[in-house]
Design a protein around this motif. Structure first.
Motif, PDB file in Angstrom:
ATOM      1  N   MET A   1       0.851  -1.182   0.000  1.00 37.36           N
ATOM      2  CA  MET A   1       0.000   0.000   0.000  1.00 37.36           C
ATOM      3  C   MET A   1       0.893   1.240   0.000  1.00 37.36           C
ATOM      4  O   MET A   1       1.782   1.374   0.822  1.00 37.36           O
ATOM      5  CB  MET A   1      -0.909  -0.017   1.226  1.00 37.36           C
ATOM      6  N   ALA A   2       0.648   2.157  -0.886  1.00 38.99           N
ATOM      7  CA  ALA A   2       1.401   3.398  -0.971  1.00 38.99           C
ATOM      8  C   ALA A   2       0.930   4.374   0.104  1.00 38.99           C
ATOM      9  O   ALA A   2      -0.215   4.327   0.549  1.00 38.99           O
ATOM     10  CB  ALA A   2       1.235   4.022  -2.351  1.00 38.99           C
ATOM     11  N   TYR A   3       1.829   5.249   0.506  1.00 40.10           N
ATOM     12  CA  TYR A   3       1.514   6.238   1.547  1.00 40.10           C
ATOM     13  C   TYR A   3       0.276   7.049   1.173  1.00 40.10           C
ATOM     14  O   TYR A   3      -0.578   7.331   1.999  1.00 40.10           O
ATOM     15  CB  TYR A   3       2.720   7.156   1.759  1.00 40.10           C
ATOM     16  N   PHE A   4       0.160   7.469  -0.072  1.00 40.35           N
ATOM     17  CA  PHE A   4      -0.964   8.296  -0.523  1.00 40.35           C
ATOM     18  C   PHE A   4      -2.010   7.473  -1.260  1.00 40.35           C
ATOM     19  O   PHE A   4      -2.686   7.960  -2.138  1.00 40.35           O
ATOM     20  CB  PHE A   4      -0.467   9.447  -1.410  1.00 40.35           C
ATOM     21  N   ASP A   5      -2.156   6.202  -0.871  1.00 36.80           N
ATOM     22  CA  ASP A   5      -3.150   5.328  -1.468  1.00 36.80           C
ATOM     23  C   ASP A   5      -4.524   5.950  -1.283  1.00 36.80           C
ATOM     24  O   ASP A   5      -4.860   6.451  -0.207  1.00 36.80           O
ATOM     25  CB  ASP A   5      -3.074   3.965  -0.793  1.00 36.80           C
ATOM     26  N   GLU A   6      -5.329   5.888  -2.319  1.00 36.21           N
ATOM     27  CA  GLU A   6      -6.654   6.498  -2.301  1.00 36.21           C
ATOM     28  C   GLU A   6      -7.558   5.868  -1.248  1.00 36.21           C
ATOM     29  O   GLU A   6      -8.307   6.552  -0.565  1.00 36.21           O
ATOM     30  CB  GLU A   6      -7.286   6.394  -3.689  1.00 36.21           C
ATOM     31  N   GLY A   7      -7.511   4.552  -1.096  1.00 31.19           N
ATOM     32  CA  GLY A   7      -8.292   3.881  -0.063  1.00 31.19           C
ATOM     33  C   GLY A   7      -9.780   4.108  -0.185  1.00 31.19           C
ATOM     34  O   GLY A   7     -10.302   4.412  -1.252  1.00 31.19           O
ATOM     35  N   SER A   8     -10.470   4.009   0.952  1.00 30.08           N
ATOM     36  CA  SER A   8     -11.924   4.192   0.964  1.00 30.08           C
ATOM     37  C   SER A   8     -12.279   5.674   0.930  1.00 30.08           C
ATOM     38  O   SER A   8     -11.448   6.528   1.227  1.00 30.08           O
ATOM     39  CB  SER A   8     -12.514   3.539   2.207  1.00 30.08           C
TER      40      SER A   8
END
Length: 129
Positions: free
Chosen positions: A1-8
């Protein structure tokens, strides 16, 4: 998972606080704070006038501080450190600590988790007036 992952999608109740709109609380003579309170975190600018003293004290909240400008003497009652702009400190819950500003005064950004109970009480008292 990237630090700036878009996520929910997350929450949408973000806020912005302007310096001029922040409350100012006097902790002791020569020391003022401008707190911003979140759900699980309190961050505040601490302004120490030259020579002002934050007596050694203890609290249940974890505290991390960053010296923005000026300098101070920071102590746990046994050891003393000279802090200047760019220095950090960490006071775990229950750790005695205090500070004395040098002749140039000092500005610190403090973070507390959970929010510092005493500051919350002071804000509530101020609102009740």
């Amino acid at each position: 998972m990237a630090y700036f992952d878009e996520g929910s999608p997350g929450r949408s109740d973000m806020t912005v606080s302007r310096a001029a709109d922040l409350p100012e609380l006097t902790l002791v003579d020569g020391i003022r704070v401008h707190p911003v309170v979140g759900d699980k975190l309190l961050v505040q600018e601490v302004v120490l006038d030259p020579g002002s003293v934050a007596p050694i004290h203890v609290h249940d909240e974890e505290q991390i501080g960053y010296v923005v400008s000026g300098s101070c003497e920071f102590t746990d009652g046994k050891t003393t450190w000279s802090l200047a702009a760019g220095d950090w400190y960490h006071a775990p819950p229950g750790a005695p600590h205090g500070a004395t500003a040098f002749d140039d005064g000092c500005v610190i950004i403090d973070a507390f988790s959970p929010p510092r109970e005493q500051v919350l009480r002071m804000l509530a008292e101020r609102s009740a007036q």
